[in-house]
Design a protein around this motif. Structure first.
Motif, PDB file in Angstrom:
ATOM      1  N   VAL A  86       1.190 -64.126  39.349  1.00  0.00           N
ATOM      2  CA  VAL A  86       2.099 -65.254  39.080  1.00  0.00           C
ATOM      3  C   VAL A  86       2.970 -64.915  37.864  1.00  0.00           C
ATOM      4  O   VAL A  86       2.462 -64.748  36.750  1.00  0.00           O
ATOM      5  CB  VAL A  86       1.294 -66.548  38.815  1.00  0.00           C
ATOM      6  CG1 VAL A  86       2.245 -67.708  38.508  1.00  0.00           C
ATOM      7  CG2 VAL A  86       0.415 -66.866  40.009  1.00  0.00           C
ATOM      8  N   CYS A  87       4.255 -64.802  38.084  1.00  0.00           N
ATOM      9  CA  CYS A  87       5.187 -64.444  37.011  1.00  0.00           C
ATOM     10  C   CYS A  87       5.154 -65.509  35.915  1.00  0.00           C
ATOM     11  O   CYS A  87       5.144 -66.711  36.196  1.00  0.00           O
ATOM     12  CB  CYS A  87       6.598 -64.326  37.580  1.00  0.00           C
ATOM     13  SG  CYS A  87       7.830 -63.896  36.348  1.00  0.00           S
ATOM     14  N   SER A  88       5.147 -65.041  34.666  1.00  0.00           N
ATOM     15  CA  SER A  88       5.042 -65.987  33.550  1.00  0.00           C
ATOM     16  C   SER A  88       6.373 -66.677  33.248  1.00  0.00           C
ATOM     17  O   SER A  88       6.452 -67.508  32.354  1.00  0.00           O
ATOM     18  CB  SER A  88       4.532 -65.279  32.301  1.00  0.00           C
ATOM     19  OG  SER A  88       5.427 -64.250  31.932  1.00  0.00           O
ATOM     20  N   HIS A  89       7.411 -66.352  34.019  1.00  0.00           N
ATOM     21  CA  HIS A  89       8.685 -67.050  33.816  1.00  0.00           C
ATOM     22  C   HIS A  89       8.646 -68.375  34.570  1.00  0.00           C
ATOM     23  O   HIS A  89       8.361 -69.408  33.989  1.00  0.00           O
ATOM     24  CB  HIS A  89       9.859 -66.167  34.260  1.00  0.00           C
ATOM     25  CG  HIS A  89      11.196 -66.811  34.084  1.00  0.00           C
ATOM     26  ND1 HIS A  89      12.184 -66.765  35.036  1.00  0.00           N
ATOM     27  CD2 HIS A  89      11.690 -67.545  33.056  1.00  0.00           C
ATOM     28  CE1 HIS A  89      13.246 -67.416  34.588  1.00  0.00           C
ATOM     29  NE2 HIS A  89      12.961 -67.918  33.391  1.00  0.00           N
ATOM     30  N   LEU A  90       8.883 -68.340  35.878  1.00  0.00           N
ATOM     31  CA  LEU A  90       8.867 -69.585  36.649  1.00  0.00           C
ATOM     32  C   LEU A  90       7.905 -69.542  37.824  1.00  0.00           C
ATOM     33  O   LEU A  90       8.004 -70.342  38.749  1.00  0.00           O
ATOM     34  CB  LEU A  90      10.286 -69.929  37.136  1.00  0.00           C
ATOM     35  CG  LEU A  90      11.276 -70.306  36.030  1.00  0.00           C
ATOM     36  CD1 LEU A  90      12.661 -70.561  36.615  1.00  0.00           C
ATOM     37  CD2 LEU A  90      10.811 -71.540  35.262  1.00  0.00           C
ATOM     38  N   GLY A  91       6.975 -68.615  37.789  1.00  0.00           N
ATOM     39  CA  GLY A  91       5.873 -68.661  38.752  1.00  0.00           C
ATOM     40  C   GLY A  91       6.080 -67.953  40.072  1.00  0.00           C
ATOM     41  O   GLY A  91       5.278 -68.139  40.986  1.00  0.00           O
ATOM     42  N   ARG A 119       7.168 -56.030  39.174  1.00  0.00           N
ATOM     43  CA  ARG A 119       8.544 -56.523  39.111  1.00  0.00           C
ATOM     44  C   ARG A 119       8.621 -57.883  39.780  1.00  0.00           C
ATOM     45  O   ARG A 119       7.977 -58.115  40.799  1.00  0.00           O
ATOM     46  CB  ARG A 119       9.489 -55.566  39.844  1.00  0.00           C
ATOM     47  CG  ARG A 119       9.591 -54.230  39.175  1.00  0.00           C
ATOM     48  CD  ARG A 119      10.544 -53.352  39.926  1.00  0.00           C
ATOM     49  NE  ARG A 119      10.500 -52.004  39.359  1.00  0.00           N
ATOM     50  CZ  ARG A 119      10.972 -50.950  39.961  1.00  0.00           C
ATOM     51  NH1 ARG A 119      11.526 -51.059  41.150  1.00  0.00           N
ATOM     52  NH2 ARG A 119      10.904 -49.774  39.388  1.00  0.00           N
ATOM     53  N   CYS A 120       9.422 -58.732  39.183  1.00  0.00           N
ATOM     54  CA  CYS A 120       9.625 -60.059  39.787  1.00  0.00           C
ATOM     55  C   CYS A 120      11.037 -60.112  40.349  1.00  0.00           C
ATOM     56  O   CYS A 120      12.012 -59.908  39.614  1.00  0.00           O
ATOM     57  CB  CYS A 120       9.422 -61.151  38.739  1.00  0.00           C
ATOM     58  SG  CYS A 120       9.601 -62.789  39.461  1.00  0.00           S
ATOM     59  N   ALA A 121      11.135 -60.403  41.643  1.00  0.00           N
ATOM     60  CA  ALA A 121      12.440 -60.397  42.303  1.00  0.00           C
ATOM     61  C   ALA A 121      13.270 -61.640  41.968  1.00  0.00           C
ATOM     62  O   ALA A 121      14.483 -61.637  42.146  1.00  0.00           O
ATOM     63  CB  ALA A 121      12.240 -60.299  43.813  1.00  0.00           C
ATOM     64  N   CYS A 122      12.627 -62.682  41.456  1.00  0.00           N
ATOM     65  CA  CYS A 122      13.370 -63.938  41.253  1.00  0.00           C
ATOM     66  C   CYS A 122      14.445 -63.809  40.175  1.00  0.00           C
ATOM     67  O   CYS A 122      15.602 -64.131  40.409  1.00  0.00           O
ATOM     68  CB  CYS A 122      12.411 -65.066  40.910  1.00  0.00           C
ATOM     69  SG  CYS A 122      11.440 -65.579  42.324  1.00  0.00           S
ATOM     70  N   HIS A 123      14.062 -63.341  38.990  1.00  0.00           N
ATOM     71  CA  HIS A 123      15.051 -63.237  37.909  1.00  0.00           C
ATOM     72  C   HIS A 123      14.945 -61.894  37.195  1.00  0.00           C
ATOM     73  O   HIS A 123      15.412 -61.752  36.074  1.00  0.00           O
ATOM     74  CB  HIS A 123      14.885 -64.388  36.913  1.00  0.00           C
ATOM     75  CG  HIS A 123      14.776 -65.727  37.563  1.00  0.00           C
ATOM     76  ND1 HIS A 123      13.573 -66.351  37.777  1.00  0.00           N
ATOM     77  CD2 HIS A 123      15.725 -66.526  38.088  1.00  0.00           C
ATOM     78  CE1 HIS A 123      13.778 -67.491  38.403  1.00  0.00           C
ATOM     79  NE2 HIS A 123      15.066 -67.631  38.605  1.00  0.00           N
ATOM     80  N   GLY A 124      14.304 -60.949  37.822  1.00  0.00           N
ATOM     81  CA  GLY A 124      14.333 -59.572  37.324  1.00  0.00           C
ATOM     82  C   GLY A 124      13.382 -59.212  36.198  1.00  0.00           C
ATOM     83  O   GLY A 124      13.633 -58.236  35.497  1.00  0.00           O
ATOM     84  N   SER A 125      12.302 -59.949  36.008  1.00  0.00           N
ATOM     85  CA  SER A 125      11.358 -59.558  34.950  1.00  0.00           C
ATOM     86  C   SER A 125      10.566 -58.313  35.357  1.00  0.00           C
ATOM     87  O   SER A 125      10.265 -58.114  36.529  1.00  0.00           O
ATOM     88  CB  SER A 125      10.384 -60.701  34.656  1.00  0.00           C
ATOM     89  OG  SER A 125      11.061 -61.734  33.981  1.00  0.00           O
ATOM     90  N   HIS A 126      10.221 -57.521  34.355  1.00  0.00           N
ATOM     91  CA  HIS A 126       9.404 -56.321  34.576  1.00  0.00           C
ATOM     92  C   HIS A 126       8.187 -56.401  33.664  1.00  0.00           C
ATOM     93  O   HIS A 126       8.279 -56.869  32.531  1.00  0.00           O
ATOM     94  CB  HIS A 126      10.195 -55.056  34.230  1.00  0.00           C
ATOM     95  CG  HIS A 126      11.277 -54.739  35.211  1.00  0.00           C
ATOM     96  ND1 HIS A 126      11.493 -53.476  35.711  1.00  0.00           N
ATOM     97  CD2 HIS A 126      12.198 -55.524  35.792  1.00  0.00           C
ATOM     98  CE1 HIS A 126      12.508 -53.498  36.556  1.00  0.00           C
ATOM     99  NE2 HIS A 126      12.964 -54.739  36.610  1.00  0.00           N
TER     100      HIS A 126
HETATM  101  S1  FES Z   1      10.100 -66.257  38.038  1.00  0.00           S
HETATM  102 FE1  FES Z   1       9.831 -64.178  37.605  1.00  0.00          FE
HETATM  103  S2  FES Z   1      11.551 -63.639  36.470  1.00  0.00           S
HETATM  104 FE2  FES Z   1      11.831 -65.722  36.864  1.00  0.00          FE
END
Ligand code: FES
Length: 172
Positions: A86-91, A119-126
């Motif tokens: 689960v990405c720590s940005h927006l999940g 890698r998170c495809a939603c907003h590009g976090s690595h």
């Molecule tokens: S939810 Fe992963 S970068 Fe925004």
């Protein structure tokens, strides 16, 4: 005489007053019931935070994605650890991208051999493969979850309610 009484303006007014009052009362009751009912949901579904994921022998060395639980399970010889997907940005759910070959890396004073990155495809976090965020909007590392063995049948047990440090390893 009785017909005159029925059709008199007073009796019509009385009837209309009762009718209006009745409709108002019914509307108020219905609205109140809907409001009260909305405060009590039919089902309170919350997936279990602690669950078994099978025998350690069922996992080969490497990285395994358990999509049902949005979890990555890492096995290195006889040691296991679990990192949240689960990405720590927006999940959103992060993906693991393996490197062609292992890389020596030092992250937060911990030296280790990195096998890839998340890698998170939603907003590009690595994220490094030990979960540390290093690019994109993610504000925190990925969570590490406690891993134990069931005393009954030896299966691996994940507890999403319990976070552990990134040097945690379950050795079986
Ligand atoms: S939810 Fe992963 S970068 Fe925004």
């Amino acid at each position: 005489m009785s017909e005159d009484k029925l059709e008199s303006p007073e009796s019509r007014r009385g009837f209309l007053t009762k009718l209006t009052g009745g409709l108002f009362g019914a509307g108020l009751l219905g609205g109140s019931w809907t409001f009260i009912r909305s405060l009590v949901p039919n089902v309170l579904y919350e997936p279990p935070q602690r669950f078994k994921i099978g025998d350690p022998e069922a996992y080969t060395a490497g990285v395994h994605f358990l999509d049902k639980h949005r979890l990555f399970l890492f096995r290195e010889e006889n040691s296991f650890h679990a990192i949240s997907a689960v990405c720590s940005h927006l999940g959103c759910t992060v993906k693991f991208s393996p490197f062609k070959q292992l890389r020596e890396m030092t992250v937060r004073k911990l030296s280790y051999r990195s096998r890839g990155e998340f890698r998170c495809a939603c907003h590009g976090s690595h994220f490094r493969d030990e979960g540390t965020n290093y690019a994109g909007p993610a504000p925190r590392p990925l969570k590490w979850h406690e891993l134990t063995r069931s005393p009954e049948d030896g299966q691996l047990v994940v507890d999403l309610a319990r976070e552990v440090d990134r040097d945690f390893r379950l050795v079986v």
